[in-house]
Each structure stands twice: as C-alpha cells, then as structure tokens.
Design a protein around this motif. Structure first.
Motif, PDB file in Angstrom:
ATOM      1  N   PRO A 242     -10.551  -7.191   7.947  1.00  0.00           N
ATOM      2  CA  PRO A 242      -9.517  -7.846   7.154  1.00  0.00           C
ATOM      3  C   PRO A 242      -9.596  -7.434   5.690  1.00  0.00           C
ATOM      4  CG  PRO A 242     -11.225  -9.430   7.700  1.00  0.00           C
ATOM      5  CD  PRO A 242     -11.576  -8.149   8.399  1.00  0.00           C
ATOM      6  N   SER A 243      -8.429  -7.323   5.103  1.00  0.00           N
ATOM      7  CA  SER A 243      -8.315  -6.879   3.722  1.00  0.00           C
ATOM      8  C   SER A 243      -7.352  -7.800   2.982  1.00  0.00           C
ATOM      9  CB  SER A 243      -7.794  -5.443   3.700  1.00  0.00           C
ATOM     10  OG  SER A 243      -7.678  -4.971   2.383  1.00  0.00           O
ATOM     11  N   PHE A 244      -7.655  -8.050   1.716  1.00  0.00           N
ATOM     12  CA  PHE A 244      -6.791  -8.905   0.910  1.00  0.00           C
ATOM     13  C   PHE A 244      -5.865  -8.044   0.069  1.00  0.00           C
ATOM     14  CE2 PHE A 244      -5.828 -11.643  -2.797  1.00  0.00           C
ATOM     15  CZ  PHE A 244      -5.258 -12.704  -2.112  1.00  0.00           C
ATOM     16  N   ASP A 245      -4.562  -8.251   0.212  1.00  0.00           N
ATOM     17  CA  ASP A 245      -3.559  -7.544  -0.581  1.00  0.00           C
ATOM     18  C   ASP A 245      -3.367  -8.327  -1.879  1.00  0.00           C
ATOM     19  OD1 ASP A 245      -0.775  -7.134  -1.657  1.00  0.00           O
ATOM     20  OD2 ASP A 245      -0.744  -5.635  -0.056  1.00  0.00           O
ATOM     21  N   LYS A 246      -3.890  -7.794  -2.978  1.00  0.00           N
ATOM     22  CA  LYS A 246      -3.857  -8.514  -4.256  1.00  0.00           C
ATOM     23  C   LYS A 246      -2.440  -8.687  -4.788  1.00  0.00           C
ATOM     24  CE  LYS A 246      -8.476  -7.110  -5.564  1.00  0.00           C
ATOM     25  NZ  LYS A 246      -9.311  -6.317  -6.453  1.00  0.00           N
ATOM     26  N   SER A 247      -1.575  -7.694  -4.594  1.00  0.00           N
ATOM     27  CA  SER A 247      -0.225  -7.802  -5.145  1.00  0.00           C
ATOM     28  C   SER A 247       0.604  -8.848  -4.398  1.00  0.00           C
ATOM     29  CB  SER A 247       0.488  -6.451  -5.128  1.00  0.00           C
ATOM     30  OG  SER A 247       0.665  -5.996  -3.804  1.00  0.00           O
ATOM     31  N   GLY A 248       0.445  -8.929  -3.091  1.00  0.00           N
ATOM     32  CA  GLY A 248       1.205  -9.897  -2.313  1.00  0.00           C
ATOM     33  C   GLY A 248       0.450 -11.182  -2.041  1.00  0.00           C
ATOM     34  N   GLU A 249      -0.849 -11.165  -2.345  1.00  0.00           N
ATOM     35  CA  GLU A 249      -1.730 -12.315  -2.149  1.00  0.00           C
ATOM     36  C   GLU A 249      -1.747 -12.819  -0.710  1.00  0.00           C
ATOM     37  OE1 GLU A 249      -0.943 -15.262  -5.128  1.00  0.00           O
ATOM     38  OE2 GLU A 249      -1.570 -13.927  -6.745  1.00  0.00           O
ATOM     39  N   PHE A 250      -2.061 -11.890   0.210  1.00  0.00           N
ATOM     40  CA  PHE A 250      -2.197 -12.257   1.609  1.00  0.00           C
ATOM     41  C   PHE A 250      -3.261 -11.385   2.271  1.00  0.00           C
ATOM     42  CE2 PHE A 250       0.861  -8.813   1.543  1.00  0.00           C
ATOM     43  CZ  PHE A 250       0.560  -8.051   2.660  1.00  0.00           C
ATOM     44  N   TRP A 251      -3.773 -11.863   3.399  1.00  0.00           N
ATOM     45  CA  TRP A 251      -4.752 -11.128   4.177  1.00  0.00           C
ATOM     46  C   TRP A 251      -4.034 -10.336   5.266  1.00  0.00           C
ATOM     47  CZ3 TRP A 251      -9.840 -10.505   3.218  1.00  0.00           C
ATOM     48  CH2 TRP A 251     -10.404 -11.350   2.259  1.00  0.00           C
ATOM     49  N   CYS A 252      -4.568  -9.154   5.566  1.00  0.00           N
ATOM     50  CA  CYS A 252      -3.954  -8.309   6.581  1.00  0.00           C
ATOM     51  C   CYS A 252      -5.024  -7.469   7.262  1.00  0.00           C
ATOM     52  CB  CYS A 252      -2.886  -7.409   5.974  1.00  0.00           C
ATOM     53  SG  CYS A 252      -3.515  -6.301   4.681  1.00  0.00           S
ATOM     54  N   GLY A 253      -4.609  -6.800   8.299  1.00  0.00           N
ATOM     55  CA  GLY A 253      -5.495  -5.900   9.012  1.00  0.00           C
ATOM     56  C   GLY A 253      -4.783  -5.302  10.196  1.00  0.00           C
ATOM     57  N   ALA A 254      -5.532  -4.562  11.003  1.00  0.00           N
ATOM     58  CA  ALA A 254      -4.956  -3.924  12.183  1.00  0.00           C
ATOM     59  C   ALA A 254      -6.002  -3.879  13.286  1.00  0.00           C
ATOM     60  CB  ALA A 254      -4.477  -2.520  11.842  1.00  0.00           C
ATOM     61  N   PHE A 255      -5.503  -3.895  14.503  1.00  0.00           N
ATOM     62  CA  PHE A 255      -6.367  -3.772  15.669  1.00  0.00           C
ATOM     63  C   PHE A 255      -5.584  -3.051  16.758  1.00  0.00           C
ATOM     64  CE2 PHE A 255      -4.037  -7.678  16.255  1.00  0.00           C
ATOM     65  CZ  PHE A 255      -3.825  -7.807  17.619  1.00  0.00           C
ATOM     66  N   THR A 256      -6.252  -2.724  17.835  1.00  0.00           N
ATOM     67  CA  THR A 256      -5.566  -2.095  18.965  1.00  0.00           C
ATOM     68  C   THR A 256      -5.732  -2.962  20.199  1.00  0.00           C
ATOM     69  OG1 THR A 256      -7.468  -0.767  19.659  1.00  0.00           O
ATOM     70  CG2 THR A 256      -5.947   0.236  18.071  1.00  0.00           C
ATOM     71  N   ASP A 257      -4.762  -2.832  21.095  1.00  0.00           N
ATOM     72  CA  ASP A 257      -4.898  -3.521  22.372  1.00  0.00           C
ATOM     73  C   ASP A 257      -5.818  -2.705  23.273  1.00  0.00           C
ATOM     74  OD1 ASP A 257      -3.387  -1.470  23.592  1.00  0.00           O
ATOM     75  OD2 ASP A 257      -1.572  -2.676  23.744  1.00  0.00           O
ATOM     76  N   LEU A 258      -5.930  -3.100  24.493  1.00  0.00           N
ATOM     77  CA  LEU A 258      -6.839  -2.486  25.457  1.00  0.00           C
ATOM     78  C   LEU A 258      -6.607  -0.985  25.616  1.00  0.00           C
ATOM     79  CD1 LEU A 258      -8.981  -3.070  27.693  1.00  0.00           C
ATOM     80  CD2 LEU A 258      -7.063  -3.389  29.251  1.00  0.00           C
ATOM     81  N   GLU A 259      -5.355  -0.528  25.456  1.00  0.00           N
ATOM     82  CA  GLU A 259      -5.034   0.883  25.643  1.00  0.00           C
ATOM     83  C   GLU A 259      -4.885   1.655  24.335  1.00  0.00           C
ATOM     84  OE1 GLU A 259      -1.902   1.577  28.438  1.00  0.00           O
ATOM     85  OE2 GLU A 259      -3.055   0.657  30.058  1.00  0.00           O
ATOM     86  N   GLY A 260      -5.202   1.014  23.213  1.00  0.00           N
ATOM     87  CA  GLY A 260      -5.172   1.705  21.926  1.00  0.00           C
ATOM     88  C   GLY A 260      -3.866   1.605  21.176  1.00  0.00           C
ATOM     89  N   ASN A 261      -2.935   0.766  21.624  1.00  0.00           N
ATOM     90  CA  ASN A 261      -1.686   0.574  20.883  1.00  0.00           C
ATOM     91  C   ASN A 261      -1.975  -0.175  19.591  1.00  0.00           C
ATOM     92  OD1 ASN A 261       0.371   1.595  22.801  1.00  0.00           O
ATOM     93  ND2 ASN A 261      -0.506   0.011  24.113  1.00  0.00           N
ATOM     94  N   PRO A 262      -1.536   0.350  18.447  1.00  0.00           N
ATOM     95  CA  PRO A 262      -1.829  -0.304  17.172  1.00  0.00           C
ATOM     96  C   PRO A 262      -1.001  -1.573  16.976  1.00  0.00           C
ATOM     97  CG  PRO A 262      -0.464   1.632  16.804  1.00  0.00           C
ATOM     98  CD  PRO A 262      -0.789   1.602  18.266  1.00  0.00           C
ATOM     99  N   ILE A 263      -1.652  -2.589  16.424  1.00  0.00           N
ATOM    100  CA  ILE A 263      -1.008  -3.868  16.126  1.00  0.00           C
ATOM    101  C   ILE A 263      -1.450  -4.288  14.732  1.00  0.00           C
ATOM    102  CG2 ILE A 263      -0.731  -6.279  16.811  1.00  0.00           C
ATOM    103  CD1 ILE A 263      -1.617  -5.347  19.672  1.00  0.00           C
ATOM    104  N   TRP A 264      -0.491  -4.647  13.907  1.00  0.00           N
ATOM    105  CA  TRP A 264      -0.796  -5.181  12.587  1.00  0.00           C
ATOM    106  C   TRP A 264      -0.855  -6.693  12.654  1.00  0.00           C
ATOM    107  CZ3 TRP A 264       3.200  -2.250   9.032  1.00  0.00           C
ATOM    108  CH2 TRP A 264       2.839  -0.904   8.966  1.00  0.00           C
ATOM    109  N   VAL A 265      -1.671  -7.273  11.794  1.00  0.00           N
ATOM    110  CA  VAL A 265      -1.747  -8.730  11.704  1.00  0.00           C
ATOM    111  C   VAL A 265      -1.795  -9.126  10.239  1.00  0.00           C
ATOM    112  CG1 VAL A 265      -4.290  -8.777  11.918  1.00  0.00           C
ATOM    113  CG2 VAL A 265      -2.954 -10.781  12.556  1.00  0.00           C
ATOM    114  N   VAL A 266      -1.054 -10.179   9.907  1.00  0.00           N
ATOM    115  CA  VAL A 266      -1.016 -10.712   8.546  1.00  0.00           C
ATOM    116  C   VAL A 266      -1.191 -12.216   8.626  1.00  0.00           C
ATOM    117  CG1 VAL A 266       0.497  -8.876   7.671  1.00  0.00           C
ATOM    118  CG2 VAL A 266       1.516 -10.984   8.553  1.00  0.00           C
ATOM    119  N   ASP A 267      -1.536 -12.814   7.468  1.00  0.00           N
ATOM    120  CA  ASP A 267      -1.598 -14.271   7.451  1.00  0.00           C
ATOM    121  C   ASP A 267      -0.255 -14.851   7.029  1.00  0.00           C
ATOM    122  OD1 ASP A 267      -1.458 -14.280   4.628  1.00  0.00           O
ATOM    123  OD2 ASP A 267      -3.570 -14.761   4.358  1.00  0.00           O
TER     124      ASP A 267
END
Length: 128
Positions: free
Chosen positions: A99-124
C-alpha cells in the motif's frame, strides 16, 4: 441516443473453476448464475453490487498472454488498504504495488493480482 446500462466486467480464465472459486472464497463474491452445459460462464456479485463474469478463455478462442499488460483492469474500493492487503497475503494473494499513500489526493492505493495474474487496483474511500 443509445442508452448504455451496466453489466458485469468479464474475465477470461485459463482455469475456469479455480478462478471462480478464488473470487468467491478470497474476495467474497457470491455466484448468481452458473452455466456449464454448452459453455462455462459464471456471474458473480458482491454485497456492495460489484458484478463480474468469468468465462473459459479456450471456449472463447482466446489465449491469454501476459496479463500484466492488460489494458482493462478492475478497480475496487476498500475502507483500509493496509488491512485488505494483510488479508490478501494471508489468503495467498499477490501484492504488486503498495500500500502507498498518494499525498496529492490524500488516499491509500495499491495493486494486486488475482489467481491467474490479472491486475486489480485498490483504493480507499478517500480516493477522489
């Protein structure tokens, strides 16, 4: 004017059953429809209303290549990205960023993959 209505985003799977199980068991999606006679297709939905479909890639005559280079990806919102990533790691998920904090937008974000490697973004919930 054409009126578009939302439907599920579809993911093409190498291993249909395993990917359906991963979204169901790890991310908490519920199976709403399952077709396994003429073709394999599953509709899934979260309690918050996110819809996805999973289809068998071979039956759609698609050979998935490098999934990290997908030009379309899912993005989810969670209350706490750090807690969600802790859960994913305990469930065998693969975190690719954050997880990473976006200082300009003031939110947490990150990325992960599903079981087959499909990329998924996640934000708070603070993501604009």
């Amino acid at each position: 004017m054409i009126k578009l209505r939302p439907r599920e985003t579809v993911i093409l799977a190498d291993d249909f059953s395993a990917l359906v199980a991963w979204y169901r068991d790890v991310l908490g999606f519920k199976v709403t429809d399952l077709f396994e006679d003429e073709y394999h297709y599953c509709c899934l939905q979260t309690s918050s209303g996110i819809l996805i479909g999973i289809a068998d890639a071979r039956e759609m005559e698609v050979v998935p290549d490098d999934r990290n280079k997908n030009t379309v990806l899912l993005q989810f919102e969670v209350d706490d990205v750090k807690t969600f990533f802790d859960y994913l790691e305990q469930s065998g998920g693969t975190i690719t960023f954050g997880p990473s904090f976006d200082k300009s937008g003031e939110f947490w974000c990150g990325a992960f993959t599903d079981l087959e490697g499909n990329p998924i973004w996640v934000v708070d919930k603070d993501c604009p």
